[in-house]
Design an enzyme around this catalytic site. Structure first.
Site, mmCIF file in Angstrom:
data_model
loop_
_atom_site.group_PDB
_atom_site.id
_atom_site.type_symbol
_atom_site.label_atom_id
_atom_site.label_comp_id
_atom_site.label_asym_id
_atom_site.label_seq_id
_atom_site.Cartn_x
_atom_site.Cartn_y
_atom_site.Cartn_z
ATOM 1 N N LEU A 186 0.894 -1.158 0.000
ATOM 2 C CA LEU A 186 0.000 0.000 0.000
ATOM 3 C C LEU A 186 0.929 1.202 0.000
ATOM 4 C CD1 LEU A 186 -2.586 1.677 0.631
ATOM 5 C CD2 LEU A 186 -2.238 1.094 2.998
ATOM 6 N N MET A 229 9.554 -0.186 -3.885
ATOM 7 C CA MET A 229 9.334 0.828 -2.854
ATOM 8 C C MET A 229 10.382 1.946 -2.888
ATOM 9 S SD MET A 229 10.108 -1.600 0.360
ATOM 10 C CE MET A 229 11.459 -2.748 0.395
ATOM 11 N N HIS A 242 3.037 -5.417 -16.305
ATOM 12 C CA HIS A 242 2.356 -5.194 -15.021
ATOM 13 C C HIS A 242 3.259 -4.669 -13.926
ATOM 14 C CE1 HIS A 242 4.223 -8.699 -13.348
ATOM 15 N NE2 HIS A 242 3.375 -8.847 -12.372
#
Lengths: 476, 147
Positions: A205, A376, A399
């Protein structure tokens, strides 16, 4: 990969001529540098997929293709049921409908600064992530079946998110044709406490900042400006999808001989679309797609709750939700005729071009948003589907970045705490229950996402719209 | 119930590289031992094997038409037990009976702070799946697991 095995048909297009049992050619879309770096196994897997019954046009690999199971990760293949075409549990993979959704916050990076640490902590605290974590939503048998039939639409009905969200999710948030009765009790039990959880591995997230706009027209339609804050959620169908994948792989391996299917690799386990096993798998797989859509919808609701506490002016409207590991029925033009095909995308994103009826009206003029997750420490990208994409690879694009290094190697090379510290010094806050997990997901263990995205853009699979860089990352 | 000492695994395990995921390999003087060691390799994908105390036992039975499929079933049964019981396992005892496997896995509930589990295994795959004897007569059981 040895370039001598391929015929170059364009700067970013490489062909494998049919040989042996291949029914169609193989096509790899990637730059010369990316193809050179691809494992020989990608070649083997692209050619193996090309041998499956009923495959049409070609077996494709996207720019981020890497060694998967059966299909390469970044593999696309379509099958015609009228030509004996198959559906493959291996061609969809274990994490059915794993995908990404992006939310516009309506905020800028300046709004974030005063509460950045608090927001990172609150998101980490509120959204269950990592091995063994459980969600607050527990489903009984009846509710489980309702969720498996209703997807994100079910979740909205339960109070998770808004009705407007549904328009911006593939399949309007609900995959039709799901059959909960084809999902085993084992799979349902595995999911019982896992709704609204991120999972682990490469799931995340992120709170991101739009740092660059490449296509002003598309960005305006997507509602992106430089400096805007975006939330991206990457997760899938959790234990339910994994269990369905596991069970149907086995039953398809065992039924292959019965259907006279010769498997070059057991992991390519498949069954005719028009067969009992094939239909049961489709019913179960579609239920798993709904599970993934419901899961991302619940996580979205939790994110909105956190923002409401700390940044109540945030709007958090859904830009789009894309799935990566699916088999979907779509109409594509084959030899001048519109044909109903079963399109497998394994680690590949649907990337429909402008005007396609499946794209929400508000975005239709420009094309479908294609959300590409990075690492990240690097960047994510938003692209848009192109008209050419529909004829190149059934409206598909890459992707993500794709790993360049195994988890084992990464664990030897980095310590999680050092990775967190280094990223913090660059203004990126990492929150994770596992430092081992952070080390395995170190940005250096991945391919250069910009190179992958550039190749997708150059090959016209999708066009670059915006580059996003992470500010907060909650890692499972 | 603690595992009896005589049944403690004697073989060895290792991981082998796969670009996106991990290969698990168990090596033992018998097929049973190779299966037990492959299970240890599976746990070692998730956490440090030594951090998992074998304090609770879980019975596992699986069945498959051949030994290679049985290996995948065995590892998937463990994945299932780990996921639904929220446990990790460190010791194993495997016995074969024709095409079925009867096993006990010993472990403990996951404690995130102590075990630092880095990744959950989604499933064992048929990729690089093999069960065979090497030149020295040792059994080698392996496959790639999706994480």
């Amino acid at each position: 990969m040895d370039l001598n095995l391929l015929k170059r048909r364009g700067p970013d297009e490489w062909h494998i001529s049919p040989r042996g049992k291949m029914r169609v050619p193989g096509v790899i879309y990637a730059s010369e540098a990316l193809v050179r770096d691809m494992d020989e196994k990608v070649y083997e897997q692209v050619t193996n997929v090309a041998t499956l019954p009923g495959i049409v046009r070609a077996s494709y690999a996207m720019p981020d293709a890497h060694w998967g199971y059966g299909f390469p990760i970044g593999g696309v293949a379509a099958f015609d049921p009228d030509l004996g075409g198959v559906v493959s549990a291996g061609g969809v993979g274990f994490d059915i409908s794993c995908g990404v959704r992006a939310l516009r916050t309506g905020l800028t990076v300046e709004d974030l600064q005063p509460v950045k640490e608090q927001l990172a902590d609150a998101l980490f605290h509120r959204i269950p992530a990592g091995v063994g974590s459980t969600g607050k939503v527990h489903l009984d048998r009846h509710e489980m079946d309702a969720m498996l039939t209703g997807g994100a639409s079910w979740a909205v009905g339960q109070g998770y998110g808004m009705h407007e969200d549904l328009e911006f999710i593939e399949e309007h948030g609900r995959m039709t044709g799901a059959k909960p009765e084809c999902v085993s009790d084992y799979a349902k039990k595995r999911q019982q406490d896992e709704m609204g959880t991120l999972g682990s591995g490469n799931h995340y997230l992120e709170v991101q900042q739009v740092v660059q706009i490449f296509d002003a027209e598309a960005a305006a339609i997507f509602g992106f400006r430089a400096g805007d804050l975006v939330v991206s959620i990457h997760c899938g169908s959790r234990g339910l999808g994994h269990q369905i994948g596991t069970e149907f792989l086995k039953s398809m391996v065992m039924s292959a001989a019965r259907y006279h299917i010769e498997l070059p690799d057991r992991e390519l386990a498949c069954a005719p679309i028009n067969s009992e096993v094939g239909q049961e798998y489709l019913g179960a797989m579609r239920a798993a797609i709904n599970c993934a859509l419901a899961n991302r919808q619940i996580v979205t609701h939790l994110v909105r709750q956190v923002f409401a506490d700390l940044l109540p002016q945030a709007t958090l409207a859904l830009l789009y939700d894309v799935s990566h590991n699916t088999c979907k029925v779509e109409e594509h033009v084959i030899d001048g005729t519109a044909t109903r095909l079963f399109v497998h995308r394994k680690g590949a994103t649907r990337a429909f071009g402008p005007g396609h009826p499946d794209i929400p009206p508000a975005l239709r003029a420009v094309g479908q948003p294609v959300l590409i997750g990075g690492t990240m420490g690097t960047a994510s990208y938003v692209l848009v589907g192109t008209e050419e994409s529909m004829t190149l690879a059934f409206g598909s694009a890459c992707h993500g970045a794709g790993r360049s290094m195994s988890r084992h190697q990464a664990l030897r090379q980095w310590h999680g705490r050092d990775v967190v510290k280094e990223l913090a010094s660059r203004g990126i806050l990492i929150r994770s229950p596992s430092m081992r997990g952070v080390a395995e997901e170190a940005p250096g263990a991945y391919k250069n996402v910009s190179e992958v995205v550039d190749a997708a853009d150059d090959a016209h699979l999708a066009r670059k719209v915006a580059r996003l860089e992470p500010l907060i990352c909650v890692k499972g | 119930m603690h595992p009896p000492r005589s049944e403690t695994v004697q073989g060895s395990w290792e991981h082998f590289p796969h670009q996106a995921d991990v290969g698990v390999r168990g090596i033992g003087s018998t097929k049973e031992e190779a299966f037990e060691c492959a299970a240890q390799a599976l746990t070692a994908v998730i956490t440090d094997l030594g951090s998992v105390a074998p304090t609770q036992s879980v019975p596992i039975v699986c069945e498959a038409p051949d030994d290679e499929l049985l290996l995948v079933d065995w590892l998937n049964a463990l994945v299932y037990e780990m996921a639904t019981r929220r446990m990790l396992f460190s010791r194993f005892n495997v016995r074969f009976n024709d095409h079925s496997l009867h096993a006990t896995a010993w472990g403990e509930p996951i404690e995130v702070a102590r075990h630092q589990p880095d990744v959950e295994v989604k499933g064992a795959t048929y990729t690089e799946l093999s069960l065979k004897q090497d030149e020295e007569g040792r059994w080698v059981a392996q496959c790639v697991v999706d994480v």
